[in-house]
Design a protein around this motif. Structure first.
Motif, PDB file in Angstrom:
ATOM      1  N   GLU A 116      88.253 -72.945 -28.520  1.00 59.88           N
ATOM      2  CA  GLU A 116      86.952 -72.571 -29.064  1.00 59.88           C
ATOM      3  C   GLU A 116      86.350 -73.648 -29.949  1.00 59.88           C
ATOM      4  OE1 GLU A 116      87.354 -68.870 -31.001  1.00 59.88           O
ATOM      5  OE2 GLU A 116      87.967 -67.770 -29.202  1.00 59.88           O
ATOM      6  N   ALA A 117      87.190 -74.369 -30.672  1.00 58.21           N
ATOM      7  CA  ALA A 117      86.665 -75.394 -31.576  1.00 58.21           C
ATOM      8  C   ALA A 117      85.967 -76.496 -30.798  1.00 58.21           C
ATOM      9  CB  ALA A 117      87.798 -75.968 -32.423  1.00 58.21           C
ATOM     10  N   LYS A 118      86.621 -76.968 -29.758  1.00 61.16           N
ATOM     11  CA  LYS A 118      86.008 -78.031 -28.951  1.00 61.16           C
ATOM     12  C   LYS A 118      84.807 -77.500 -28.177  1.00 61.16           C
ATOM     13  CE  LYS A 118      90.139 -80.876 -28.326  1.00 61.16           C
ATOM     14  NZ  LYS A 118      91.038 -81.497 -27.344  1.00 61.16           N
ATOM     15  N   ALA A 119      84.907 -76.265 -27.735  1.00 62.56           N
ATOM     16  CA  ALA A 119      83.782 -75.686 -26.994  1.00 62.56           C
ATOM     17  C   ALA A 119      82.545 -75.578 -27.854  1.00 62.56           C
ATOM     18  CB  ALA A 119      84.178 -74.309 -26.464  1.00 62.56           C
ATOM     19  N   ALA A 120      82.751 -75.350 -29.147  1.00 62.81           N
ATOM     20  CA  ALA A 120      81.609 -75.250 -30.066  1.00 62.81           C
ATOM     21  C   ALA A 120      80.941 -76.602 -30.222  1.00 62.81           C
ATOM     22  CB  ALA A 120      82.082 -74.723 -31.417  1.00 62.81           C
ATOM     23  N   VAL A 121      81.751 -77.681 -30.220  1.00 61.97           N
ATOM     24  CA  VAL A 121      81.209 -79.029 -30.358  1.00 61.97           C
ATOM     25  C   VAL A 121      80.470 -79.436 -29.085  1.00 61.97           C
ATOM     26  CG1 VAL A 121      81.782 -81.455 -30.709  1.00 61.97           C
ATOM     27  CG2 VAL A 121      82.966 -79.672 -32.020  1.00 61.97           C
ATOM     28  N   LEU A 122      81.100 -79.117 -27.916  1.00 58.77           N
ATOM     29  CA  LEU A 122      80.507 -79.479 -26.635  1.00 58.77           C
ATOM     30  C   LEU A 122      79.942 -78.225 -25.966  1.00 58.77           C
ATOM     31  CD1 LEU A 122      83.297 -81.913 -25.415  1.00 58.77           C
ATOM     32  CD2 LEU A 122      81.068 -82.530 -26.312  1.00 58.77           C
ATOM     33  N   ALA A 123      79.015 -77.595 -26.617  1.00 55.90           N
ATOM     34  CA  ALA A 123      78.442 -76.349 -26.109  1.00 55.90           C
ATOM     35  C   ALA A 123      77.596 -76.630 -24.867  1.00 55.90           C
ATOM     36  CB  ALA A 123      77.586 -75.712 -27.191  1.00 55.90           C
ATOM     37  N   PRO A 124      77.549 -75.679 -23.911  1.00 55.23           N
ATOM     38  CA  PRO A 124      76.717 -75.845 -22.714  1.00 55.23           C
ATOM     39  C   PRO A 124      75.256 -76.086 -23.085  1.00 55.23           C
ATOM     40  CG  PRO A 124      78.221 -74.005 -22.441  1.00 55.23           C
ATOM     41  CD  PRO A 124      78.330 -74.435 -23.876  1.00 55.23           C
ATOM     42  N   SER A 125      74.610 -76.941 -22.307  1.00 61.90           N
ATOM     43  CA  SER A 125      73.201 -77.263 -22.539  1.00 61.90           C
ATOM     44  C   SER A 125      72.347 -76.661 -21.431  1.00 61.90           C
ATOM     45  CB  SER A 125      73.023 -78.776 -22.581  1.00 61.90           C
ATOM     46  OG  SER A 125      71.660 -79.125 -22.592  1.00 61.90           O
ATOM     47  N   HIS A 126      71.139 -76.261 -21.780  1.00 62.10           N
ATOM     48  CA  HIS A 126      70.221 -75.695 -20.788  1.00 62.10           C
ATOM     49  C   HIS A 126      68.855 -76.375 -20.852  1.00 62.10           C
ATOM     50  CE1 HIS A 126      73.084 -72.571 -19.761  1.00 62.10           C
ATOM     51  NE2 HIS A 126      73.216 -72.261 -21.056  1.00 62.10           N
ATOM     52  N   LYS A 127      68.835 -77.618 -21.313  1.00 54.89           N
ATOM     53  CA  LYS A 127      67.569 -78.342 -21.431  1.00 54.89           C
ATOM     54  C   LYS A 127      66.932 -78.563 -20.062  1.00 54.89           C
ATOM     55  CE  LYS A 127      68.727 -80.845 -25.708  1.00 54.89           C
ATOM     56  NZ  LYS A 127      68.935 -82.188 -26.312  1.00 54.89           N
ATOM     57  N   LYS A 128      67.737 -78.936 -19.079  1.00 62.27           N
ATOM     58  CA  LYS A 128      67.192 -79.191 -17.741  1.00 62.27           C
ATOM     59  C   LYS A 128      66.729 -77.900 -17.083  1.00 62.27           C
ATOM     60  CE  LYS A 128      68.285 -83.450 -18.433  1.00 62.27           C
ATOM     61  NZ  LYS A 128      67.227 -84.396 -18.847  1.00 62.27           N
ATOM     62  N   ARG A 129      67.493 -76.822 -17.320  1.00 65.71           N
ATOM     63  CA  ARG A 129      67.064 -75.528 -16.791  1.00 65.71           C
ATOM     64  C   ARG A 129      65.733 -75.124 -17.405  1.00 65.71           C
ATOM     65  NH1 ARG A 129      70.133 -70.239 -18.734  1.00 65.71           N
ATOM     66  NH2 ARG A 129      68.811 -70.742 -20.545  1.00 65.71           N
ATOM     67  N   ASP A 130      65.588 -75.330 -18.701  1.00 69.43           N
ATOM     68  CA  ASP A 130      64.341 -74.985 -19.373  1.00 69.43           C
ATOM     69  C   ASP A 130      63.179 -75.835 -18.854  1.00 69.43           C
ATOM     70  OD1 ASP A 130      65.777 -73.165 -20.840  1.00 69.43           O
ATOM     71  OD2 ASP A 130      65.983 -74.457 -22.611  1.00 69.43           O
ATOM     72  N   ALA A 131      63.466 -77.104 -18.560  1.00 66.70           N
ATOM     73  CA  ALA A 131      62.428 -77.982 -18.002  1.00 66.70           C
ATOM     74  C   ALA A 131      62.018 -77.505 -16.611  1.00 66.70           C
ATOM     75  CB  ALA A 131      62.943 -79.427 -17.948  1.00 66.70           C
ATOM     76  N   TYR A 132      63.000 -77.049 -15.836  1.00 64.64           N
ATOM     77  CA  TYR A 132      62.714 -76.516 -14.494  1.00 64.64           C
ATOM     78  C   TYR A 132      61.841 -75.263 -14.601  1.00 64.64           C
ATOM     79  CZ  TYR A 132      63.599 -74.828  -9.740  1.00 64.64           C
ATOM     80  OH  TYR A 132      63.447 -74.390  -8.452  1.00 64.64           O
TER      81      TYR A 132
ATOM     82  N   GLN B 189      66.639 -65.647 -13.631  1.00 64.73           N
ATOM     83  CA  GLN B 189      67.154 -65.119 -12.368  1.00 64.73           C
ATOM     84  C   GLN B 189      66.608 -65.916 -11.182  1.00 64.73           C
ATOM     85  OE1 GLN B 189      66.017 -60.986 -12.430  1.00 64.73           O
ATOM     86  NE2 GLN B 189      67.734 -60.362 -13.748  1.00 64.73           N
ATOM     87  N   ILE B 190      65.307 -66.240 -11.245  1.00 62.77           N
ATOM     88  CA  ILE B 190      64.697 -67.058 -10.184  1.00 62.77           C
ATOM     89  C   ILE B 190      65.363 -68.426 -10.118  1.00 62.77           C
ATOM     90  CG2 ILE B 190      62.580 -68.254  -9.491  1.00 62.77           C
ATOM     91  CD1 ILE B 190      61.009 -65.874 -10.632  1.00 62.77           C
ATOM     92  N   TYR B 191      65.590 -69.011 -11.283  1.00 62.85           N
ATOM     93  CA  TYR B 191      66.246 -70.320 -11.352  1.00 62.85           C
ATOM     94  C   TYR B 191      67.649 -70.256 -10.733  1.00 62.85           C
ATOM     95  CZ  TYR B 191      69.016 -74.060 -13.483  1.00 62.85           C
ATOM     96  OH  TYR B 191      69.871 -75.110 -13.679  1.00 62.85           O
ATOM     97  N   ASN B 192      68.424 -69.246 -11.127  1.00 59.58           N
ATOM     98  CA  ASN B 192      69.798 -69.125 -10.619  1.00 59.58           C
ATOM     99  C   ASN B 192      69.819 -68.930  -9.106  1.00 59.58           C
ATOM    100  OD1 ASN B 192      70.942 -69.415 -13.158  1.00 59.58           O
ATOM    101  ND2 ASN B 192      70.922 -67.202 -13.580  1.00 59.58           N
ATOM    102  N   GLN B 193      68.883 -68.123  -8.604  1.00 63.55           N
ATOM    103  CA  GLN B 193      68.824 -67.875  -7.166  1.00 63.55           C
ATOM    104  C   GLN B 193      68.458 -69.145  -6.404  1.00 63.55           C
ATOM    105  OE1 GLN B 193      69.655 -64.984  -5.435  1.00 63.55           O
ATOM    106  NE2 GLN B 193      69.510 -66.447  -3.742  1.00 63.55           N
ATOM    107  N   ARG B 194      67.536 -69.910  -6.951  1.00 65.71           N
ATOM    108  CA  ARG B 194      67.134 -71.152  -6.271  1.00 65.71           C
ATOM    109  C   ARG B 194      68.257 -72.176  -6.278  1.00 65.71           C
ATOM    110  NH1 ARG B 194      60.761 -72.271  -7.838  1.00 65.71           N
ATOM    111  NH2 ARG B 194      59.961 -70.292  -7.028  1.00 65.71           N
ATOM    112  N   MET B 195      69.000 -72.274  -7.369  1.00 67.00           N
ATOM    113  CA  MET B 195      70.126 -73.204  -7.406  1.00 67.00           C
ATOM    114  C   MET B 195      71.193 -72.808  -6.390  1.00 67.00           C
ATOM    115  SD  MET B 195      69.492 -75.654  -9.512  1.00 67.00           S
ATOM    116  CE  MET B 195      67.732 -75.538  -9.089  1.00 67.00           C
ATOM    117  N   GLU B 196      71.373 -71.510  -6.215  1.00 65.83           N
ATOM    118  CA  GLU B 196      72.341 -71.030  -5.218  1.00 65.83           C
ATOM    119  C   GLU B 196      71.846 -71.315  -3.807  1.00 65.83           C
ATOM    120  OE1 GLU B 196      75.710 -69.593  -3.547  1.00 65.83           O
ATOM    121  OE2 GLU B 196      75.330 -69.984  -5.687  1.00 65.83           O
ATOM    122  N   ASP B 197      70.544 -71.110  -3.570  1.00 69.07           N
ATOM    123  CA  ASP B 197      69.961 -71.409  -2.254  1.00 69.07           C
ATOM    124  C   ASP B 197      70.053 -72.899  -1.950  1.00 69.07           C
ATOM    125  OD1 ASP B 197      69.364 -68.745  -1.945  1.00 69.07           O
ATOM    126  OD2 ASP B 197      67.262 -68.942  -2.566  1.00 69.07           O
TER     127      ASP B 197
END
Length: 306
Positions: A113-129, A153-161
């Motif tokens: 958890e400690a390292k995960a907090a430092v390297l938290a997932p980013s969603h900047k590109k998703r937000d730009a999309y 949901q639309i974003y996730n579906q398109r990435m899967e497609d």
């Protein structure tokens, strides 16, 4: 074909030599030499004419074999399908890299958890999309919909497609990488001409055979990663990057802007170039001055209205 070529050369040399000897014998009053030279000349001339007829028949046959092998390769490469993205390719690719990074972080640091907090997932590109979707598309929401949740949901579906699309196109390139150029290579090695040998062989090699080989080698360099991905050891984001690079190298995009629309027209330029060279080779085969070029047709078109 080389045998017919050299047979023509040899019988021609014997014809010229024998007629020269006959003339020398005639003016030097040497009747025996004159008679022998005329006999040799008659046989050599007959052999030259027959060799020349056989040479032109073999010339056409050899060139036709090369053209047939080249057309077989041409048809195989024509099976390539353009990968159309409705969004800017770099936007989609950035999202894929971000998704992979996030997935790698989750799998690597899910128990730390400690390292995960430092390297938290980013969603900047998703937000730009999603911002691009809001700006360029009309999305309808129900009263009960949460707009942000719906867009994710639309974003996730398109990435899967897109994942399904990209994996299928990778299979297409893997299949094409198995193309066999052996027949084309053999047909090229059999080309040998009395007239225009260098120019015709240069056209066959530089503008046809060499292009097919470079296209196949370009695909072979990339499908190694595609095969690794299928085996579960590859990098999906890198494979998509290479796939889109192959797509750009084989297809040319032309855009035409209207008052309220933009039209995207796609040509398979790499194969259109070879088509022109095949027409030139075919013209050389039939001793035509002007080749008959095929009309270029788009393989994909799309119109967007503003």
């Amino acid at each position: 074909m080389k045998a017919k070529k050299w047979a023509t050369y040899i019988t021609f040399i014997f014809s010229i030599s024998s007629i020269v000897c006959a003339l020398i014998a005639y003016f030097t009053c040497f009747p025996i030499m004159y008679d022998i030279s005329l006999a040799i000349f008659g046989s050599a001339l007959l052999g030259f004419v027959m060799s020349l007829v056989e040479y032109f028949a073999e010339r056409k046959n050899s060139m036709n074999n090369f053209l047939s092998a080249a057309f077989d390769c041409y048809i195989q490469f024509r099976k390539l399908k353009y990968i159309n993205l409705n969004e800017p390719p770099e936007l989609v690719l950035n999202c894929i890299f971000e998704e992979q990074r996030n997935n790698d972080l989750i799998s690597t640091f899910k128990k730390k958890e400690a390292k995960a907090a430092v390297l938290a997932p980013s969603h900047k590109k998703r937000d730009a999309y999603i911002a691009w979707i809001k700006e360029n598309e009309s999305i309808f929401f129900h009263e009960s919909d949460n707009p942000d949740t719906k867009l994710i949901q639309i974003y996730n579906q398109r990435m899967e497609d897109y994942r399904k699309l990209f994996l299928s196109k990778m299979d297409m390139y893997i299949e094409l990488s198995n193309i066999d150029l052996h027949d084309l290579s053999n047909a090229y090695s059999n080309l040998d001409f009395l007239f225009g040998n260098n120019s015709i062989r240069k056209l066959a090699y530089n503008s046809i055979y060499s292009l097919f080989r470079s296209y196949r080698n370009k695909i072979l360099c990339e499908v190694q990663d595609f095969n690794l991905l299928k085996e579960g050891n590859g990098n999906y984001a890198i494979c998509v990057q290479k796939l889109l690079s192959l797509n750009d190298s084989f297809f040319k995009i032309e855009k035409k802007n209207g008052s309220n629309n933009e039209c995207k027209i796609v040509y398979q330029e790499s194969l259109d170039i070879i088509s022109d060279r095949l027409a030139e080779f075919q013209a050389a085969m039939y001793l035509k001055k002007e080749p008959e070029y095929e009309e270029k047709h788009p393989v994909f078109s799309q119109t967007r209205f503003f």
